[in-house]
Write an enzyme that holds these catalytic residues in place. Structure first.
Site, PDB file in Angstrom:
ATOM      1  CD  GLU A   1      -2.581   1.730   0.518  1.00  0.00           C
ATOM      2  OE1 GLU A   1      -3.463   0.961   0.120  1.00  0.00           O
ATOM      3  OE2 GLU A   1      -2.408   2.881   0.076  1.00  0.00           O
TER       4      GLU A   1
ATOM      5  CE  LYS B   1     -13.812  14.378 -13.889  1.00  0.00           C
ATOM      6  NZ  LYS B   1     -13.057  15.422 -13.262  1.00  0.00           N
TER       7      LYS B   1
ATOM      8  CG  ASP C   1      -7.742   4.824  -5.641  1.00  0.00           C
ATOM      9  OD1 ASP C   1      -8.507   4.901  -4.665  1.00  0.00           O
ATOM     10  OD2 ASP C   1      -6.495   4.878  -5.530  1.00  0.00           O
TER      11      ASP C   1
ATOM     12  CG  ASP D   1       3.213   1.470  -7.690  1.00  0.00           C
ATOM     13  OD1 ASP D   1       2.440   0.513  -7.924  1.00  0.00           O
ATOM     14  OD2 ASP D   1       3.258   2.480  -8.407  1.00  0.00           O
TER      15      ASP D   1
ATOM     16  CB  THR E   1     -13.153  -2.354   3.406  1.00  0.00           C
ATOM     17  OG1 THR E   1     -13.608  -1.838   2.159  1.00  0.00           O
ATOM     18  CG2 THR E   1     -12.378  -3.641   3.185  1.00  0.00           C
TER      19      THR E   1
HETATM   20  C1  LIG Z   1     -10.413   3.145  -2.506  1.00  0.00           C
HETATM   21  S1  LIG Z   1      -9.035   2.640  -1.582  1.00  0.00           S
HETATM   22  C2  LIG Z   1      -9.482   0.997  -1.031  1.00  0.00           C
HETATM   23  C3  LIG Z   1      -8.670   0.532   0.121  1.00  0.00           C
HETATM   24  C4  LIG Z   1      -8.955  -0.903   0.620  1.00  0.00           C
HETATM   25  N1  LIG Z   1      -8.685  -1.872  -0.403  1.00  0.00           N
HETATM   26  C5  LIG Z   1     -10.360  -1.034   1.133  1.00  0.00           C
HETATM   27  O1  LIG Z   1     -11.195  -1.651   0.472  1.00  0.00           O
HETATM   28  O2  LIG Z   1     -10.612  -0.498   2.224  1.00  0.00           O
HETATM   29  C6  LIG Z   1      -7.853   2.281  -2.858  1.00  0.00           C
HETATM   30  C7  LIG Z   1      -6.466   2.004  -2.316  1.00  0.00           C
HETATM   31  O3  LIG Z   1      -5.590   1.619  -3.366  1.00  0.00           O
HETATM   32  C8  LIG Z   1      -4.325   2.196  -3.090  1.00  0.00           C
HETATM   33  N2  LIG Z   1      -3.525   2.248  -4.324  1.00  0.00           N
HETATM   34  C9  LIG Z   1      -3.614   3.157  -5.321  1.00  0.00           C
HETATM   35  N3  LIG Z   1      -2.673   2.907  -6.259  1.00  0.00           N
HETATM   36  C10 LIG Z   1      -1.990   1.804  -5.835  1.00  0.00           C
HETATM   37  C11 LIG Z   1      -0.896   1.078  -6.349  1.00  0.00           C
HETATM   38  N4  LIG Z   1      -0.306   1.419  -7.502  1.00  0.00           N
HETATM   39  N5  LIG Z   1      -0.435   0.007  -5.651  1.00  0.00           N
HETATM   40  C12 LIG Z   1      -1.027  -0.350  -4.485  1.00  0.00           C
HETATM   41  N6  LIG Z   1      -2.071   0.321  -3.945  1.00  0.00           N
HETATM   42  C13 LIG Z   1      -2.541   1.374  -4.603  1.00  0.00           C
HETATM   43  C14 LIG Z   1      -4.666   3.555  -2.527  1.00  0.00           C
HETATM   44  O4  LIG Z   1      -3.602   4.136  -1.806  1.00  0.00           O
HETATM   45  C15 LIG Z   1      -5.863   3.222  -1.635  1.00  0.00           C
HETATM   46  O5  LIG Z   1      -5.474   2.870  -0.334  1.00  0.00           O
END
Ligand SMILES: C[S@@+](CC[C@H](N)C(=O)[O-])C[C@H]1O[C@@H](n2cnc3c(N)ncnc32)[C@H](O)[C@@H]1O
Length: 227
Positions: A81, A134, A130, A108, A204
């Site tokens: 994360e 868009k 995420d 990442d 979650t």
């Molecule tokens: C909408 S949140 C969902 C978090 C968690 N999975 C939940 O359901 O509670 C999306 C997560 O993906 C992470 N994220 C975004 N790009 C990422 C990447 N390239 N590698 C790993 N995590 C990533 C973000 O930091 C964020 O914590």
């Protein structure tokens, strides 16, 4: 932030507004060194961490990861994360529960998976990635052909990829990429197989929020085909 040498760009925050709180900084100093998966070098050595390995990519604050680790003490949970506040909360959660089957990487997920050996992971979770709703931002979505190729390489045959989302457009996007990928099989037979919440798939905060806002959570499970 640009990942050096890989051309991968991370979208979204890595640190919350105002920086890390003292308690989160302290979690990195006190707890992270013991749980941290070596995040340098081209190859991860996970040969001695356990027979069954599950990997959660983008675990947020670790709600799901901690639940799975607690319910499956014989499984080694690995999480990656980039959002440091989330990692710190997960570190504190591990310590509070006394878990010793969790290893974490603050980074990442896309470059992290490339460092896993072939066929070394039994299950991968990507939950509420995420959405980037868009259309012009679709290239920022985590689920992309190259990423799926990496997951298919590290998953053992018969292993599982779970993707959860509450964005209808994202579930279509995921299915569109997964259904044409030769390594993955979607075995759902009825709508209940993806609309219903499996017992071992806890909500979650994103699922709870989606419900309040009238969106339905989708649970997609794909099997890594035999080679
Ligand atoms: C909408 S949140 C969902 C978090 C968690 N999975 C939940 O359901 O509670 C999306 C997560 O993906 C992470 N994220 C975004 N790009 C990422 C990447 N390239 N590698 C790993 N995590 C990533 C973000 O930091 C964020 O914590």
């Amino acid at each position: 932030m640009e990942e050096r040498g890989r051309g991968l760009r991370l979208y979204g925050r890595q640190v919350g507004h105002g920086g890390l709180r003292p308690s989160h900084k302290s979690a990195f100093e006190r707890i992270y060194p013991a749980l941290r998966l070596d995040d340098t070098g081209p190859c991860l050595d996970i040969s001695d961490i356990g027979e069954t390995v599950w990997l959660e990519i983008g675990f947020g604050s670790g709600e799901h990861l901690l639940w799975q680790a607690e319910q499956n003490l014989d499984v080694q949970m690995i999480g990656v994360e980039p959002f440091q506040t989330g990692v710190a909360k997960c570190l504190l959660g591990c310590a509070a529960r006394g878990l010793d089957n969790v290893r974490l990487c603050a980074g990442d997920g896309r470059s992290f998976v490339e460092r896993f050996p072939d066929e070394s992971v039994d299950r991968v979770f990507v939950l509420h990635p995420d959405p980037w709703p868009k259309w012009r931002h679709a290239k920022r979505r985590l689920i992309q052909p190259q990423f799926l190729n990496s997951l298919s390489r590290i998953l053992r045959p018969g292993g599982e990829l779970r993707i959860g989302t509450d964005w209808p457009d994202y579930s279509c996007w995921a299915l569109r990429h997964l259904l044409v990928h030769p390594a993955f099989e979607w075995r759902a037979k009825t709508a209940q197989d993806w609309q219903g919440r499996p017992q071992d798939w806890p909500e979650t905060r994103y699922a709870v929020k989606a419900k309040k806002e009238g969106r339905r959570d989708v649970h997609l499970s794909f099997v890594r085909r035999a080679r």
